[in-house]
Design an enzyme around this catalytic site. Structure first.
Site, PDB file in Angstrom:
ATOM      1  N   THR A  47       0.816  -1.390   0.023  1.00 29.69           N
ATOM      2  CA  THR A  47       0.077   0.005   0.118  1.00 29.69           C
ATOM      3  C   THR A  47       1.025   1.248   0.114  1.00 29.69           C
ATOM      4  O   THR A  47       0.550   2.461  -0.729  1.00 29.69           O
ATOM      5  CB  THR A  47      -0.950   0.009   1.198  1.00 29.69           C
ATOM      6  N   TYR A 110     -13.004  -4.476  -3.069  1.00 24.50           N
ATOM      7  CA  TYR A 110     -14.125  -4.211  -3.898  1.00 24.50           C
ATOM      8  C   TYR A 110     -15.078  -5.260  -4.187  1.00 24.50           C
ATOM      9  O   TYR A 110     -16.251  -4.909  -3.894  1.00 24.50           O
ATOM     10  CB  TYR A 110     -13.586  -3.511  -5.344  1.00 24.50           C
ATOM     11  N   TYR A 136      -2.600 -10.358   3.785  1.00 23.01           N
ATOM     12  CA  TYR A 136      -2.615  -8.982   4.415  1.00 23.01           C
ATOM     13  C   TYR A 136      -4.159  -8.765   4.539  1.00 23.01           C
ATOM     14  O   TYR A 136      -4.989  -8.685   3.693  1.00 23.01           O
ATOM     15  CB  TYR A 136      -2.114  -8.039   3.240  1.00 23.01           C
ATOM     16  N   ARG A 141      -9.326  -0.699   4.210  1.00 27.57           N
ATOM     17  CA  ARG A 141      -9.049  -0.211   3.174  1.00 27.57           C
ATOM     18  C   ARG A 141      -9.772  -1.124   2.105  1.00 27.57           C
ATOM     19  O   ARG A 141     -10.118  -0.740   0.799  1.00 27.57           O
ATOM     20  CB  ARG A 141      -7.621  -0.281   2.666  1.00 27.57           C
ATOM     21  N   LYS A 164      -0.187 -10.151   7.629  1.00 30.26           N
ATOM     22  CA  LYS A 164       0.156  -8.778   8.009  1.00 30.26           C
ATOM     23  C   LYS A 164      -1.334  -8.240   8.540  1.00 30.26           C
ATOM     24  O   LYS A 164      -2.081  -8.300   7.686  1.00 30.26           O
ATOM     25  CB  LYS A 164       0.478  -8.104   6.947  1.00 30.26           C
ATOM     26  N   ILE A 206       5.273  -4.694   9.565  1.00 33.02           N
ATOM     27  CA  ILE A 206       5.425  -4.323   8.399  1.00 33.02           C
ATOM     28  C   ILE A 206       5.178  -2.645   8.563  1.00 33.02           C
ATOM     29  O   ILE A 206       4.030  -2.319   8.652  1.00 33.02           O
ATOM     30  CB  ILE A 206       4.811  -4.980   7.059  1.00 33.02           C
TER      31      ILE A 206
END
Length: 294
Positions: A47, A110, A136, A141, A164, A206
């Site tokens: 990201t 999405y 992740y 997000r 993550k 991370i």
């Protein structure tokens, strides 16, 4: 703490730009600075690396450049996520082909798949590519949250090795550790709460902040993982305002501003990310001073 495949601080590397293109010289220098600062691994094209606005060719080139520059000194976990399973497989295959040590694959955004869809997504990648995969999870997000029950199923697949976790949910971390077992790699994706995450059994982070202060972040994680709570808390207090400041505007604009202020790359970002606001810049500068970076 058990030995796992990846631990410590692994910077979520920015992708520097110059005149609209990837600034390869600046990127290489940033990687060298991270390794010199004592980080425990590298994560390109996540990201923070603005992967959503990189072309496929740029994405692949940045991974190749990171692996080549690291030259085996620290592991490289290459971003390889997509909301199309076939595309994620393609990116993971490329990461393996150029020598990355693992692939970081975000939950599909999405589409909002079900838990069964999430399991099938990662199971397909597990079958298609022989490379360690980190899930992740960043529901803020992606609008999808992978459950601990689904992660427990995935942990039984040979190539799905860890997570993550950017949720900031400490109880989830403890429960996940018990469900997935001692070999499950648990990396935070949230700098401010990473100390708590490690206390709940996590193995590292991370990190966005490491882009700016790799040596300070490495000192923090070395202390935290060694069980030196007093030293870890000292570094936490010194860094916590910087963690927050780097998200005082849309990421990675504040981080790129900080790096530009340090003379390490330009602050150029790609739309729809806009340059850091004046208020964000002042917040970042104050936090850099407080942390002793400037």
């Amino acid at each position: 703490m058990s030995e796992v495949m990846f631990n410590g601080v692994l910077p979520a590397l920015v992708t520097p730009f110059r005149e609209g293109a990837v600034d390869e010289a600046a990127f290489t220098a940033l990687v060298e600075r991270q390794i010199g600062g004592g980080v425990h691994g590298l994560v390109p094209v996540g990201t923070t690396g603005e992967t959503s606005t990189l072309s496929h060719d740029e994405h692949r080139r940045v991974v190749e450049l990171c692996v080549k520059t690291a030259a085996g000194r620290v592991p490289v976990i290459a971003g390889a996520g997509s909301n199309a399973t076939a595309e994620a497989i393609e990116l993971a295959r490329h990461a393996k082909a150029v020598g990355a040590d693992a692939a970081l694959i975000v939950t599909p955004y999405y589409n909002r798949p079900s838990q069964e869809g999430l399991y099938a997504h990662y199971a397909a990648i597990n079958e298609a590519v022989q490379i360690p995969v980190l899930v992740y999870n960043v529901p803020a997000r992606t609008s999808v949250d992978i459950s601990n029950a689904t992660l427990a199923r995935l942990s039984r697949l040979p190539n799905i090795v860890g997570i993550k976790d950017a949720t900031g949910d400490m109880v989830r971390a403890s429960e996940q550790r018990l469900l997935c077992g001692p070999d499950w790699v648990m990396l935070s994706g949230d700098d401010p709460t990473a100390l708590g995450y490690i206390a709940h059994g996590g193995h590292g982070c991370i990190s966005v902040t490491s882009n700016v202060a790799p040596d300070l972040c490495a000192a923090f994680y070395n202390a935290a993982l060694a069980g030196d709570g007093k030293t870890a808390l000292y570094w936490q207090d010194r860094l916590v305002r910087l963690h927050r400041a780097l998200f005082s505007d849309a990421s990675p604009a504040p981080t790129k501003f900080a790096l530009a202020h340090l003379g390490l790359c330009r602050e150029d970002v790609r739309l729809p990310i806009a340059p850091a606001s004046e208020a964000s810049r002042q917040t970042v500068l104050e936090a850099l001073r407080e942390a002793g970076v400037i």
